[in-house]
Write an enzyme that holds these catalytic residues in place. Structure first.
Site, PDB file in Angstrom:
ATOM      1  N   HIS A 106       0.815  -1.215   0.000  1.00  0.00           N
ATOM      2  CA  HIS A 106       0.000   0.000   0.000  1.00  0.00           C
ATOM      3  C   HIS A 106       0.852   1.270   0.000  1.00  0.00           C
ATOM      4  O   HIS A 106       0.341   2.363  -0.230  1.00  0.00           O
ATOM      5  CB  HIS A 106      -0.995   0.009   1.165  1.00  0.00           C
ATOM      6  CG  HIS A 106      -0.394   0.276   2.514  1.00  0.00           C
ATOM      7  ND1 HIS A 106      -0.092  -0.718   3.415  1.00  0.00           N
ATOM      8  CD2 HIS A 106      -0.045   1.430   3.125  1.00  0.00           C
ATOM      9  CE1 HIS A 106       0.400  -0.192   4.512  1.00  0.00           C
ATOM     10  NE2 HIS A 106       0.448   1.124   4.377  1.00  0.00           N
ATOM     11  N   ASP A 136       0.052  -7.511   1.220  1.00  0.00           N
ATOM     12  CA  ASP A 136       0.524  -6.153   1.495  1.00  0.00           C
ATOM     13  C   ASP A 136       2.047  -6.108   1.603  1.00  0.00           C
ATOM     14  O   ASP A 136       2.600  -5.428   2.463  1.00  0.00           O
ATOM     15  CB  ASP A 136      -0.112  -5.580   2.760  1.00  0.00           C
ATOM     16  CG  ASP A 136       0.018  -4.048   2.826  1.00  0.00           C
ATOM     17  OD1 ASP A 136       0.204  -3.431   1.762  1.00  0.00           O
ATOM     18  OD2 ASP A 136      -0.057  -3.486   3.927  1.00  0.00           O
ATOM     19  N   SER A 211       4.478   2.173   8.338  1.00  0.00           N
ATOM     20  CA  SER A 211       4.189   1.052   7.452  1.00  0.00           C
ATOM     21  C   SER A 211       5.406   0.704   6.609  1.00  0.00           C
ATOM     22  O   SER A 211       6.010   1.570   5.985  1.00  0.00           O
ATOM     23  CB  SER A 211       3.015   1.394   6.526  1.00  0.00           C
ATOM     24  OG  SER A 211       1.830   1.539   7.258  1.00  0.00           O
TER      25      SER A 211
END
Length: 463
Positions: A106, A136, A211
């Site tokens: 992402h 992901d 992230s």
């Protein structure tokens, strides 16, 4: 205060061993003992954690009626298309000296331009080698040698209660380190965001920008990639999730082998976790495993003699209690590997070897693309087979002709990837080649019967 606490913990943890040798646990008594901290470990690990700046150019359509409460809905596709730049900020981890970097899908998956910035301020352009939205995860490559990198630890050896550090770039403030413990293992179906699967849970604060950063142990080895949090406010509530390093290792292997798409083994089954009620009905001593509710005839498990109603309890020597856990265990092994599956059949514990395969592309998908002169030009349709069903997330029993990519006109009339086309006017659609002629025959007013998520839909439009 934090250093003092860390020193106290370290000395206390050493206490039992010291007591056996005639000494007792004690509080720090010198400046050297008080200065014990995570600093040496961070100094070694931090250079391998990078900041990632990704940019994507998208076309947006601005309608003069956009803000009108009545006409806005009617004229949402009216107006001129304008390019707009979307920027994203995240983190990544260098996992080899020759410049392989892992991050979240992402963060980089749809980017047109990616910059990797090291802790020493060096910058590199990066390209995505493999990206997988379901996991992901993405593997990037930068053209550099002799890079600092983190060793991957076998994430199956991680235990609840271990001290861990999360390193990343939260909110773009710069590289930041936060500490915590491993709060839980085998978490599945609980994370927010795009990732689905099996996670390590931690209470180390993870915020936007973290992230793709590293979750490391006290030896400086990476045990996971930070990916998401559970939150109601948008901030960290102490429930964060990391993708285990075992899956990262499989992504890295496939990237080195030249793969451009992550190849995930296909089980060809559907199942559900065994709860207390199911365990009573199945005659189990305790709730465990996954009871199979459907099995494709081409499934490698079916070929090995496993049947509907059997309970899968172990894959490759590890217990599995959710379908996501089973997929994870198969994914970290990789295609072509043979694993032992332990299952319960009519109350008996059975073992069988299963060779992991890709979803079969049989019968042929017969992919068709409607030309520019056709109604719904640019739409891609295909015959459903196990490979197509896996790509589009369809159920095992789904059959027929499916929309792979609706194209700009198809999206405008309401079609989505995964829509199964049943009829166009009165014509029953039995192959991808039927779609174009049926649309031409129905024009200018078309009624298309489709199926989406088990629901029957009728789309009516003028061609």
């Amino acid at each position: 205060m934090i250093r003092l606490l860390c020193a106290f913990l370290m000395i206390s943890l050493a206490g039992p061993g010291s007591a056996q040798s005639g000494t007792e646990a004690r509080v720090p008594s010198s400046a050297a003992e008080i200065s014990l901290s995570f600093a040496p470990m961070v100094k070694e690990a931090a250079p391998a954690v990078v900041n990632i700046y990704a940019r994507r150019v998208v076309q947006t359509r601005r309608s003069p009626f956009q803000d009108d409460p009545f006409f806005g809905g009617f004229f949402r596709d009216f107006g001129s298309a304008r390019p707009r730049v979307q920027n994203s900020l995240g983190s990544g981890v260098i996992v080899s000296s020759d410049g392989y970097v892992v991050s979240n899908y992402h963060v980089v998956g749809q980017a047109d331009d990616i910059r990797v910035v090291l802790n020493d301020r060096r910058e590199f352009h990066a390209r995505v080698l493999i990206g997988d939205e379901d996991s992901d995860l993405a593997i990037l490559k930068i053209d550099a040698e002799d890079m600092p990198f983190l060793q991957l630890r076998d994430s199956d050896t991680v235990e609840v209660g271990e001290l861990v550090l999360a390193i990343g770039n939260p909110f773009g403030v710069g590289q930041t380190v936060s500490s915590g413990i491993v709060s839980g293992l085998a978490r599945s179906g609980t994370a927010t965001g795009s990732a689905r699967g099996y996670f390590i849970q931690t209470d180390a604060p993870i915020n936007p920008g973290n992230s793709g950063g590293a979750l490391i142990d006290v030896a400086g080895r990476m045990i996971g990639i930070n990916t998401s949090i559970l939150t109601r406010s948008g901030g960290s509530n102490g429930i964060g999730f990391a993708i285990p390093a075992a899956l990262v290792a499989q992504f890295l292997k496939q990237a080195r082998d030249g793969k451009s798409v992550f190849e995930r083994p296909w089980a060809g089954v559907t199942g559900q976790p065994v709860d207390a009620d199911l365990s009573d009905g199945l005659g189990l001593l305790r709730p465990e495993g996954i009871v199979l509710t459907a099995l494709h005839q081409a499934s490698p498990l079916a070929q090995a003699g496993i049947t509907v109603g059997d309970v899968i309890v172990e894959v490759a020597g590890r217990p599995v209690n959710t379908p996501a856990e089973m997929v994870f265990r198969m994914s970290v092994q990789g295609l072509g590997e043979t694993v032992e599956i332990v299952y319960l059949h009519e109350g008996d514990l059975m073992r069988t070897p299963v060779t992991l395969i890709a979803p079969p592309d049989d019968p042929p998908r017969d992919l068709a693309v409607l030309s520019d002169r056709e109604v719904l030009a640019g739409m891609q349709i295909a015959r459903i087979n196990p490979a197509v069903a896996a790509e589009l997330g369809l159920s095992l029993d789904k059959e027929g002709i499916v929309v792979v990519e609706p194209g700009p006109l198809g999206r405008r009339v309401g079609l989505q990837p995964g829509d199964v086309i049943r009829r166009i006017d009165r014509a029953v659609i039995q192959s991808p080649s039927d779609v174009g002629p049926a649309l031409r025959q129905a024009a200018p007013t078309v009624a298309m019967e489709t199926e989406r998520g088990g629901q029957r839909l009728i789309l009516r439009f003028r061609a």
